[in-house]
Scaffold this active site. Structure first.
Site, PDB file in Angstrom:
ATOM      1  CG  ASP A 137      -3.183   3.677   3.413  1.00 55.31           C
ATOM      2  OD1 ASP A 137      -3.412   4.891   3.601  1.00 55.31           O
ATOM      3  OD2 ASP A 137      -3.410   2.808   4.270  1.00 55.31           O
TER       4      ASP A 137
ATOM      5  CB  CYS B 247      -8.074  -5.998   1.063  1.00 57.03           C
ATOM      6  SG  CYS B 247      -6.575  -5.195   1.629  1.00 57.03           S
TER       7      CYS B 247
ATOM      8  CD  GLU C  78      -1.530  -0.486   3.597  1.00 59.21           C
ATOM      9  OE1 GLU C  78      -2.670  -0.070   3.384  1.00 59.21           O
ATOM     10  OE2 GLU C  78      -1.186  -0.947   4.693  1.00 59.21           O
TER      11      GLU C  78
HETATM   12  C1  PEP Z   1      -5.954   0.169   2.170  1.00 56.21           C
HETATM   13  O1  PEP Z   1      -5.161   1.048   2.514  1.00 56.21           O
HETATM   14  O2  PEP Z   1      -6.340   0.011   0.992  1.00 56.21           O
HETATM   15  C2  PEP Z   1      -6.518  -0.754   3.169  1.00 56.21           C
HETATM   16  C3  PEP Z   1      -7.314  -1.738   2.807  1.00 56.21           C
HETATM   17  O3  PEP Z   1      -6.247  -0.516   4.487  1.00 56.21           O
HETATM   18  P1  PEP Z   1      -7.002   0.631   5.330  1.00 56.21           P
HETATM   19  O4  PEP Z   1      -8.162   1.122   4.518  1.00 56.21           O
HETATM   20  O5  PEP Z   1      -7.443   0.023   6.605  1.00 56.21           O
HETATM   21  O6  PEP Z   1      -5.918   1.652   5.489  1.00 56.21           O
HETATM   22 MG    MG Z   2      -4.224   0.946   4.452  1.00 51.84          MG
END
Ligand code: PEP
Ligand code: MG
Length: 579
Positions: free
Chosen positions: A457, A504, A433
């Protein structure tokens, strides 16, 4: 009737009376005053102190029979502070010398004091910073002339309107009564938006001035599909929206009927659909919607939701509850991703100038090893209950991965010594990320069992756009060609290294991005549970051949705007009812 346009972050329609609440945190802009206004501002400070003292004394008198010592002590401490002359002098001195507003002087002086408290090593003293912020809020409430409404007391269906909501506040809402959210700040992938989506609460963010546009109790329509909020709608609009809401529910219901059907493309390619969760009780909902397991368990919410740090037992129980739902299917537990917009109770007041670039996520864990080990101990202990995998967030270099793995091995040794069983071959994956991790994916793949692309991110860091800042939200796009090039690199490197790969980030739950992702080689996605039926319907409506063509075309394009509109049209042709 007033219509406001914002960013739709969680689908659905709600029509209910509004409740306007303050954020946990006031931010007071710097504003200069004329020298002639100084006396007036100083008088405002005096009045605010007097009213705050009167309020607090009345509260103390009302609770005179209170048994709870802690609460009595809190009243006493707050009153002592409010009676402190030197504190008032510091505030009036700042108004005089810097010619700033009363609220700015109060806010900055209190933050200075709280900052000094948090630096003290003794945790009893550093945690008193919370009291300082409480007193500050009490004074600011007087100065800003707004009464705080408490959401805990609602007993009827409401939509919550606020300038800003923290993920913790949102996660704590009673789903039986809170039917919609509207905020002034935030973006599509801010954590508050993510929580709203997981809870299935319709929400719209980036609504400039919405808290000033309505009075508590006004009727409000939240259209979480189109990003619209209507204040005091007329009867015709209410009727239209009631009809639209029924149609939307019917579509949802229709989509739910594909629950039992597999997520395969028309030409027979199977796509694994996992769920993203923040709390163990969401696992059941993922299963009900037809998810194949959990691809992202955001465990930091264990910390955000409680006043004290979770114990090893708290961790273990949460993981055991989750894996019980998915006995023979994967559950990927992401180690705590604290920092940026997600703070623990005790660290909430340690301000960082650039929290997204600061001590967050795996960096925080590597500096708080005991806390990290407590979590790893529980994950490993739960690993014998099913197919649990562990995933480290925000890896930016190889060394971080090796350090995290070394700590995991240390915990395995501890478990050996304690004769506690665990899975020694637990799969260890990382989130990709950051641009640095994407560029180093081939090397990171050698020491990882799987990758999960965190597009939320990755987009933020690649484009240098704060994912939660509505002022730059038009620049934030996971289909910006720069982000797509990095995603392509990650996918290729994972394939070369023959390790598992999933996505994700929220990108995977956007209907118009699915064809592109499949065409780029993605075969596994992890998304919020309410989106599973809709995305499955798209997967079942496309052919891989068609997706490949879309991806090939997109990867020749240089403009985010063209890419977005091309993808929207391509998806609309296949599944017009989704729009
Ligand atoms: C992301 O950064 O895409 C991620 C799934 O983590 P979070 O949204 O919890 O930062
Ligand atoms: Mg993230």
């Amino acid at each position: 009737m007033e219509i406001k346009k914002g960013i739709a972050v969680s689908p659905g329609i709600s029509i209910a009376k509004s409740i306007v609440i303050d954020s946990e945190d006031y931010r007071i802009p710097f504003r200069k005053i004329n020298p002639s206004q100084r006396m007036k501002e100083i008088q405002r400070v005096r009045n605010a102190f007097k009213e705050a003292i009167d309020d607090l004394t009345a509260l103390q008198d009302d609770n005179v029979n209170l048994e709870h010592r802690n609460i009595k002590d809190i009243f006493a401490v707050h009153l002592r502070f409010l009676h402190d002359r030197s504190l008032r002098k510091q505030i009036t001195d700042r108004i005089n010398s810097e010619q700033v507003t009363a609220e700015y002087a109060v806010s900055t002086i209190f933050r200075d004091i709280a900052g000094q408290f948090t630096k003290v090593k003794d945790s009893y003293i550093s945690e008193r910073a919370a009291d300082i912020y409480d007193i500050e809020r009490r004074l600011l409430k007087q100065l800003l002339g707004r009464k705080r409404e408490t959401i805990e007391k609602v007993t009827e269906e409401v939509v919550v309107v606020a300038r800003e909501l923290s993920p913790t506040q949102t996660a704590g809402f009673n789903r039986a009564f809170v039917k919609g959210l509207a905020t002034e700040v935030g973006g599509r992938t801010s954590h508050t938006a993510i929580v709203a989506r997981s809870l299935g609460i319709p929400a719209v963010v980036a609504l400039e001035g919405v808290t000033e546009s309505l009075e508590a109790g006004d009727l409000v329509i939240i259209d979480g599909n189109r990003g619209i909020v209507i204040i005091n709608p007329n009867q015709e609009t209410i009727d239209q929206y009631k009809e639209y809401s029924v149609e939307f529910q019917e579509l949802e219901h229709k989509l739910d009927t594909i629950r039992e059907k597999p997520a395969v493309t028309r030409d027979g390619i199977k796509i694994t659909m996992l769920g993203n969760i923040e709390f163990p009780d969401e696992a059941e909902m993922v299963l009900e919607r037809g998810g194949d397991g959990i691809g992202l368990y955001r465990t930091e919410f264990l910390y955000l939701n409680s006043a004290t740090e979770p114990t090893e037992k708290d961790h273990y129980e949460a993981y055991a509850q989750t894996i019980k739902v998915f006995k023979h299917r994967p559950v990927i537990i992401r180690t705590m991703d604290l920092g940026a917009d997600k703070y623990t109770q005790s660290k909430r007041f340690v301000r960082e100038p650039n929290p997204s670039l600061g001590l967050r996520s795996i960096r925080f864990c590597l500096q708080n090893i005991m806390m990290f080990k407590t979590q790893l101990h529980a994950i490993l202990r739960a690993s014998v209950l099913g197919e649990i995998k562990v995933m480290f967030p925000l890896i930016t270099n190889h060394q971080e991965l090796m350090q995290a793995k070394m700590i995991l091995r240390d915990v395995m040794e501890d478990l050996d010594e304690e004769s506690i069983p665990y899975n020694p071959n637990i799969e260890i994956g990382i989130m990709i990320e950051t641009p640095s991790a994407a560029l180093m994916a081939a090397s990171l793949a050698r020491d990882s069992d799987f990758f999960s692309i965190g597009t939320n991110d990755l987009t933020q860091y690649t484009l240098a756009v704060d994912r939660a800042n509505e002022l730059v939200s038009t620049l934030y796009s996971p289909v910006d060609p720069a982000v797509l090039r990095l995603i392509r690199t990650i996918i290729q490197d994972a394939y070369q290294a023959q390790i598992d790969l999933s996505i994700c980030g929220e990108m995977a739950s956007e209907p118009e991005y699915i064809m592109l992702l499949l065409g780029m080689g993605v075969r596994k996605i992890s998304i919020a549970q309410p989106m599973i039926p809709e995305i499955k319907q798209i997967i079942r409506s496309v052919t891989m051949d068609g997706c490949n063509k879309v991806a090939r075309k997109i990867l020749t394009m240089h403009s985010e705007r063209h890419i977005s509109s091309y993808l929207r049209n391509a998806t609309r042709k296949i599944l017009p009812e989704i729009f």
